[in-house]
Design an enzyme around this catalytic site. Sequence first.
Site, PDB file in Angstrom:
ATOM      1  NE  ARG A 239      44.938  38.225  36.440  1.00 21.45           N
ATOM      2  CZ  ARG A 239      44.243  38.177  35.322  1.00 21.45           C
ATOM      3  NH1 ARG A 239      43.025  38.603  35.288  1.00 21.45           N
ATOM      4  NH2 ARG A 239      44.776  37.679  34.233  1.00 21.45           N
ATOM      5  N   GLY A 240      42.193  41.011  40.767  1.00 22.11           N
ATOM      6  CA  GLY A 240      41.413  41.961  41.528  1.00 22.11           C
ATOM      7  C   GLY A 240      40.824  41.324  42.779  1.00 22.11           C
ATOM      8  CB  THR A 241      41.892  40.992  45.900  1.00 18.12           C
ATOM      9  OG1 THR A 241      42.713  40.267  44.996  1.00 18.12           O
ATOM     10  CG2 THR A 241      41.596  40.138  47.104  1.00 18.12           C
ATOM     11  CB  THR A 242      37.005  43.157  47.724  1.00 16.43           C
ATOM     12  OG1 THR A 242      36.625  44.209  48.627  1.00 16.43           O
ATOM     13  CG2 THR A 242      36.070  41.970  47.891  1.00 16.43           C
TER      14      THR A 242
END
Length: 507
Positions: A326-329
Amino acid sequence: MSKPQSVVAAGHTRTAEAAAEILADGGNAFDAAIAGVCMSFVAEAVFASPGGGGFLMARAAGQRAPKLFDFFVETPLKRRAVNDVSFFPINANFGPATQEFHIGLGSSATPGIAQGLFAMHEAYGRLPMKRLVEPAVRAANEGFPLSDFQAYLFTVVAPILQQSASARAIFAPGGTLLKGGDTFRNERLGETLSWLAEDGARLFVDGDIGQAIAAQSRDLGGHLTLDDLKRYEVCIRDPLLWRFGGAAVALNPPPSAGGALVAYGLSYLEAFAAAGQPIDARALAAAMIATNEVRGAHGNKLAAKLAAGALAADIAASVAAPPAYRGTTHISVIDSEGNAAAVSLSNGEGNGFIVGNHGFMLNNMLGEEDVVGGEPGAFHEGVRMSSMMAPTIILEPDGTVTAIGTGGSNRIRTAILQVAVNILVHRMDVEDAVNAPRLHVERCGTVSFEPGFTEEEGAALRALSENVKAWPELNLFFGGVHVARWHEKKGAQGAGDPRRQGVAKVA
């Protein structure tokens, strides 16, 4: 150089500034990373939240090998009856295409970030936690102009941010999503972070926020209970160490999949070079195709292809764990002493519902198609989920230290592979290494690549598949690789990936 430098690279100006502020105040790389993580909850709210999970690759100055802190999410201990579960699809709008995600309380796995932050702090921290949360608390309370990139992400996941009245109050006050330049503030989250610094991780276990998580899950169709929160433990693991071009590359070990797949890609490219072939776009594409084949074979081919067949069991362990993409930073920090931290975080996209009055959403990791197969409750109970996240530290023989990582779903491993090759093989400086064009080959055979490859390379990539996408410009599809690189005498370099408006600061 009279004084060694420090360097930070992150996905938002305020995230990098928070880490740099702590370094300037005498904190070390791990303090700075914690401050950056807390700020990412505020400034990068689509990617990061106290309701998600992540990993830290930590290398203390003088330490022979880094350590991996695994505080990623875990599946619930017990599935709730299907008819009682809130789990439903929404469509995220990426402009040219849409993607279906599942949200609701039934999509949330057990979070681990709070415990992870305090495990990091106990092991390596220098400044008090109350000081480390100050930049994020200040930003949350005072507000700041929303960046254009974050505003774009708001539109992508608008159905999630507008799903509930509590979410709309933060992301769409007045009924309309905030736009670039609008003031974004989240005072409730500021209170939560201050409270966390006072009470410690127990706040999210059996304290007031843990109680709120369990109550919301019980009342609104989730699986999580206080038993899930109490059972959760941070795992400290030895990294997967791999040699490449004389450097030691410390990678995220199983049950996560990303590190082992990067290791295989590096091994494949080294064999390619040993055969006298250049490591160019064609070689990278070949490595990606071969890695996809190995992954598809559940690791059975890996032992035969690696010089030391020690990764077969690791790949098998990765495959056995339910994956999440999923969305990651990501945040990379190296201080003037040589302490290095590479931290990758994810909240999925969020489940659409704010926990109590605490200013954050839980993750929606159980909404990952590869885990639930589109059916609520179809997950293995009580296991640490796998991830493509691969925070990495590279140690070179001359003492150079590089911290690297990225978001980007299943492109994480290929983005890290390419930037590592640019640095270690092509000897690019970090900004050029990050800005260089990237490619990606999917398991289904689709080949995607950015502009900037030679005509010959482009023709070779087009010949690989009937399904080819030549992107017109650099794109966040190919990740957001943030790099910090340091040498005691040569100084520091940093690069934030322009694909995700990344920022680097050297001091």
